[in-house]
Design a protein around this motif. Sequence first.
Motif, PDB file in Angstrom:
ATOM      1  N   ASP A  24      12.083   7.386  32.007  1.00  0.00           N
ATOM      2  CA  ASP A  24      13.280   7.386  32.297  1.00  0.00           C
ATOM      3  C   ASP A  24      13.407   7.927  34.047  1.00  0.00           C
ATOM      4  O   ASP A  24      14.332   7.863  34.620  1.00  0.00           O
ATOM      5  CB  ASP A  24      14.793   7.354  31.484  1.00  0.00           C
ATOM      6  CG  ASP A  24      14.502   6.368  30.541  1.00  0.00           C
ATOM      7  OD1 ASP A  24      14.307   5.571  30.209  1.00  0.00           O
ATOM      8  OD2 ASP A  24      15.504   6.565  29.825  1.00  0.00           O
ATOM      9  N   CYS A  25      13.228   9.010  33.298  1.00  0.00           N
ATOM     10  CA  CYS A  25      12.939  10.439  34.985  1.00  0.00           C
ATOM     11  C   CYS A  25      12.636   9.377  36.288  1.00  0.00           C
ATOM     12  O   CYS A  25      13.709  10.074  37.070  1.00  0.00           O
ATOM     13  CB  CYS A  25      12.792  11.766  34.176  1.00  0.00           C
ATOM     14  SG  CYS A  25      11.893  12.429  35.725  1.00  0.00           S
ATOM     15  N   ILE A  26      11.554   9.330  35.848  1.00  0.00           N
ATOM     16  CA  ILE A  26      11.136   9.147  37.377  1.00  0.00           C
ATOM     17  C   ILE A  26      11.421   7.189  37.305  1.00  0.00           C
ATOM     18  O   ILE A  26      11.499   6.905  39.047  1.00  0.00           O
ATOM     19  CB  ILE A  26       9.208   8.266  36.895  1.00  0.00           C
ATOM     20  CG1 ILE A  26       8.267   9.626  36.653  1.00  0.00           C
ATOM     21  CG2 ILE A  26       8.690   7.097  38.194  1.00  0.00           C
ATOM     22  CD1 ILE A  26       7.278   8.999  36.241  1.00  0.00           C
ATOM     23  N   ARG A  27      12.124   6.644  36.538  1.00  0.00           N
ATOM     24  CA  ARG A  27      12.664   4.962  37.619  1.00  0.00           C
ATOM     25  C   ARG A  27      14.241   5.624  38.223  1.00  0.00           C
ATOM     26  O   ARG A  27      13.591   4.849  38.592  1.00  0.00           O
ATOM     27  CB  ARG A  27      12.636   3.754  36.094  1.00  0.00           C
ATOM     28  CG  ARG A  27      11.254   3.099  36.057  1.00  0.00           C
ATOM     29  CD  ARG A  27      11.327   2.253  34.212  1.00  0.00           C
ATOM     30  NE  ARG A  27      12.235   1.462  34.997  1.00  0.00           N
ATOM     31  CZ  ARG A  27      11.543   0.474  35.992  1.00  0.00           C
ATOM     32  NH1 ARG A  27      10.994  -0.078  36.075  1.00  0.00           N
ATOM     33  NH2 ARG A  27      13.077  -0.538  35.742  1.00  0.00           N
ATOM     34  N   HIS A  28      14.218   5.896  37.065  1.00  0.00           N
ATOM     35  CA  HIS A  28      16.189   6.149  37.335  1.00  0.00           C
ATOM     36  C   HIS A  28      16.916   7.618  38.128  1.00  0.00           C
ATOM     37  O   HIS A  28      17.776   7.032  38.578  1.00  0.00           O
ATOM     38  CB  HIS A  28      17.251   6.182  36.424  1.00  0.00           C
ATOM     39  CG  HIS A  28      16.333   5.056  35.187  1.00  0.00           C
ATOM     40  ND1 HIS A  28      16.725   4.935  34.006  1.00  0.00           N
ATOM     41  CD2 HIS A  28      16.408   3.404  35.036  1.00  0.00           C
ATOM     42  CE1 HIS A  28      16.599   3.851  33.232  1.00  0.00           C
ATOM     43  NE2 HIS A  28      15.527   2.929  34.011  1.00  0.00           N
ATOM     44  N   GLU A  29      15.875   8.533  37.631  1.00  0.00           N
ATOM     45  CA  GLU A  29      16.526   9.602  38.900  1.00  0.00           C
ATOM     46  C   GLU A  29      16.064   9.107  40.224  1.00  0.00           C
ATOM     47  O   GLU A  29      16.396   9.821  41.477  1.00  0.00           O
ATOM     48  CB  GLU A  29      16.216  10.981  38.182  1.00  0.00           C
ATOM     49  CG  GLU A  29      17.366  10.703  36.832  1.00  0.00           C
ATOM     50  CD  GLU A  29      18.482  10.322  37.118  1.00  0.00           C
ATOM     51  OE1 GLU A  29      18.625  11.170  38.042  1.00  0.00           O
ATOM     52  OE2 GLU A  29      18.825  10.130  36.109  1.00  0.00           O
ATOM     53  N   LEU A  30      14.150   8.823  40.095  1.00  0.00           N
ATOM     54  CA  LEU A  30      13.304   9.419  41.474  1.00  0.00           C
ATOM     55  C   LEU A  30      13.428   8.399  42.341  1.00  0.00           C
ATOM     56  O   LEU A  30      12.678   7.839  43.030  1.00  0.00           O
ATOM     57  CB  LEU A  30      12.295   9.751  40.992  1.00  0.00           C
ATOM     58  CG  LEU A  30      11.747  11.482  40.601  1.00  0.00           C
ATOM     59  CD1 LEU A  30      11.097  12.446  39.600  1.00  0.00           C
ATOM     60  CD2 LEU A  30      12.788  12.509  41.649  1.00  0.00           C
ATOM     61  N   ALA A  55      -4.406  10.100  31.845  1.00  0.00           N
ATOM     62  CA  ALA A  55      -3.235   8.766  31.133  1.00  0.00           C
ATOM     63  C   ALA A  55      -2.732   9.158  30.331  1.00  0.00           C
ATOM     64  O   ALA A  55      -2.730   9.276  28.910  1.00  0.00           O
ATOM     65  CB  ALA A  55      -4.500   7.832  31.271  1.00  0.00           C
ATOM     66  N   VAL A  56      -1.732   8.953  30.605  1.00  0.00           N
ATOM     67  CA  VAL A  56       0.128   9.185  29.236  1.00  0.00           C
ATOM     68  C   VAL A  56       1.034   8.393  29.219  1.00  0.00           C
ATOM     69  O   VAL A  56       0.450   7.824  30.413  1.00  0.00           O
ATOM     70  CB  VAL A  56       0.435  10.712  29.492  1.00  0.00           C
ATOM     71  CG1 VAL A  56      -0.384  11.793  29.611  1.00  0.00           C
ATOM     72  CG2 VAL A  56       1.305  10.682  30.538  1.00  0.00           C
ATOM     73  N   ARG A  57       1.179   8.155  27.771  1.00  0.00           N
ATOM     74  CA  ARG A  57       2.931   6.938  27.838  1.00  0.00           C
ATOM     75  C   ARG A  57       3.963   7.810  28.685  1.00  0.00           C
ATOM     76  O   ARG A  57       4.541   8.652  28.023  1.00  0.00           O
ATOM     77  CB  ARG A  57       2.974   6.932  26.180  1.00  0.00           C
ATOM     78  CG  ARG A  57       0.960   5.786  26.555  1.00  0.00           C
ATOM     79  CD  ARG A  57       1.483   5.047  25.139  1.00  0.00           C
ATOM     80  NE  ARG A  57      -0.057   4.659  25.601  1.00  0.00           N
ATOM     81  CZ  ARG A  57      -0.854   3.485  25.244  1.00  0.00           C
ATOM     82  NH1 ARG A  57       0.505   2.366  24.640  1.00  0.00           N
ATOM     83  NH2 ARG A  57      -1.660   3.087  26.152  1.00  0.00           N
ATOM     84  N   SER A  58       4.319   7.256  29.494  1.00  0.00           N
ATOM     85  CA  SER A  58       5.658   8.141  30.282  1.00  0.00           C
ATOM     86  C   SER A  58       6.943   7.817  29.159  1.00  0.00           C
ATOM     87  O   SER A  58       8.310   8.696  29.479  1.00  0.00           O
ATOM     88  CB  SER A  58       5.931   7.614  31.519  1.00  0.00           C
ATOM     89  OG  SER A  58       6.252   5.995  31.902  1.00  0.00           O
ATOM     90  N   CYS A  59       6.478   7.017  28.096  1.00  0.00           N
ATOM     91  CA  CYS A  59       8.235   7.157  27.239  1.00  0.00           C
ATOM     92  C   CYS A  59       7.589   7.781  26.049  1.00  0.00           C
ATOM     93  O   CYS A  59       9.382   7.491  25.663  1.00  0.00           O
ATOM     94  CB  CYS A  59       8.549   5.268  26.883  1.00  0.00           C
ATOM     95  SG  CYS A  59       6.867   4.763  25.124  1.00  0.00           S
ATOM     96  N   LEU A  60       6.775   8.116  26.211  1.00  0.00           N
ATOM     97  CA  LEU A  60       6.775   9.248  24.587  1.00  0.00           C
ATOM     98  C   LEU A  60       6.532  10.806  25.620  1.00  0.00           C
ATOM     99  O   LEU A  60       6.300  11.364  24.849  1.00  0.00           O
ATOM    100  CB  LEU A  60       5.553   9.559  24.070  1.00  0.00           C
ATOM    101  CG  LEU A  60       4.931   7.897  23.611  1.00  0.00           C
ATOM    102  CD1 LEU A  60       4.056   7.193  22.473  1.00  0.00           C
ATOM    103  CD2 LEU A  60       6.788   6.873  22.181  1.00  0.00           C
ATOM    104  N   MET A  61       6.900  11.323  26.618  1.00  0.00           N
ATOM    105  CA  MET A  61       6.467  12.353  27.026  1.00  0.00           C
ATOM    106  C   MET A  61       8.835  12.562  27.786  1.00  0.00           C
ATOM    107  O   MET A  61       8.613  12.127  28.676  1.00  0.00           O
ATOM    108  CB  MET A  61       6.324  12.163  28.160  1.00  0.00           C
ATOM    109  CG  MET A  61       5.282  13.845  28.571  1.00  0.00           C
ATOM    110  SD  MET A  61       3.923  13.674  29.404  1.00  0.00           S
ATOM    111  CE  MET A  61       4.810  15.365  30.422  1.00  0.00           C
ATOM    112  N   LEU A  62       8.545  13.813  27.379  1.00  0.00           N
ATOM    113  CA  LEU A  62      10.481  14.089  27.677  1.00  0.00           C
ATOM    114  C   LEU A  62       9.551  14.517  29.668  1.00  0.00           C
ATOM    115  O   LEU A  62       8.713  15.078  29.227  1.00  0.00           O
ATOM    116  CB  LEU A  62      10.819  15.026  26.904  1.00  0.00           C
ATOM    117  CG  LEU A  62      11.264  14.703  25.441  1.00  0.00           C
ATOM    118  CD1 LEU A  62      11.293  16.168  24.535  1.00  0.00           C
ATOM    119  CD2 LEU A  62      11.614  13.709  25.854  1.00  0.00           C
ATOM    120  N   ALA A  63      10.912  14.378  29.945  1.00  0.00           N
ATOM    121  CA  ALA A  63      10.504  14.450  31.615  1.00  0.00           C
ATOM    122  C   ALA A  63      10.354  16.085  31.022  1.00  0.00           C
ATOM    123  O   ALA A  63       9.313  17.115  32.514  1.00  0.00           O
ATOM    124  CB  ALA A  63      11.901  14.207  32.078  1.00  0.00           C
TER     125      ALA A  63
END
Length: 154
Positions: A24-30, A55-63
């Motif tokens: 969400d940080c990458i998509r919505h903030e950045l 390679a990581v799942r960015s939906c499972l990692m906090l910003a």
Amino acid sequence: MNVRFQLNGKAVQAEVPARTTLADCIRHELRQTGTHVGCEHGVCGACTVIVNGAAVRSCLMLAVQADGAIVVTVEGLSDESKLSPLQAAFRKHHALQCGFCTPGMLTTAHAFLSEEPDADKARIREVLSGNLCRCTGYIAIVEAVYEARAAYRK
Ligand code: FES
Ligand code: FES
């Protein structure tokens, strides 16, 4: 919370609630919307990005967990002038249809081939088994990744 990291070669920062996922940080903030969000619980692989080479799942990692990291998304796999060899192989083999899974396939394959450029097709299938595609099927994707291996050999 303030989070700072390197995104596709540029220093970025965002002010986000502590619970914000990296996706969400990458998509919505950045505003880097190449990273797709499907299942939001670690199953589909669409949100895969590369953090410090893995390679990581960015939906499972906090910003906030990415603070200080080097993050690469699908936008960072090539410069704007031409496709990377991996992307070109996807196009050549028609390894995408709707394209929803493609950013995750590409980031997963890029991180993988950077470590294992001599992988055989069985190993490629094994690594990509965590990325779901609901329209192309996997044969063309495996063929594309297999062909792109040469570009990762040093
Ligand atoms: S959206 Fe992250 S694994 Fe599906
Ligand atoms: S190309 Fe549509 S989900 Fe994979």
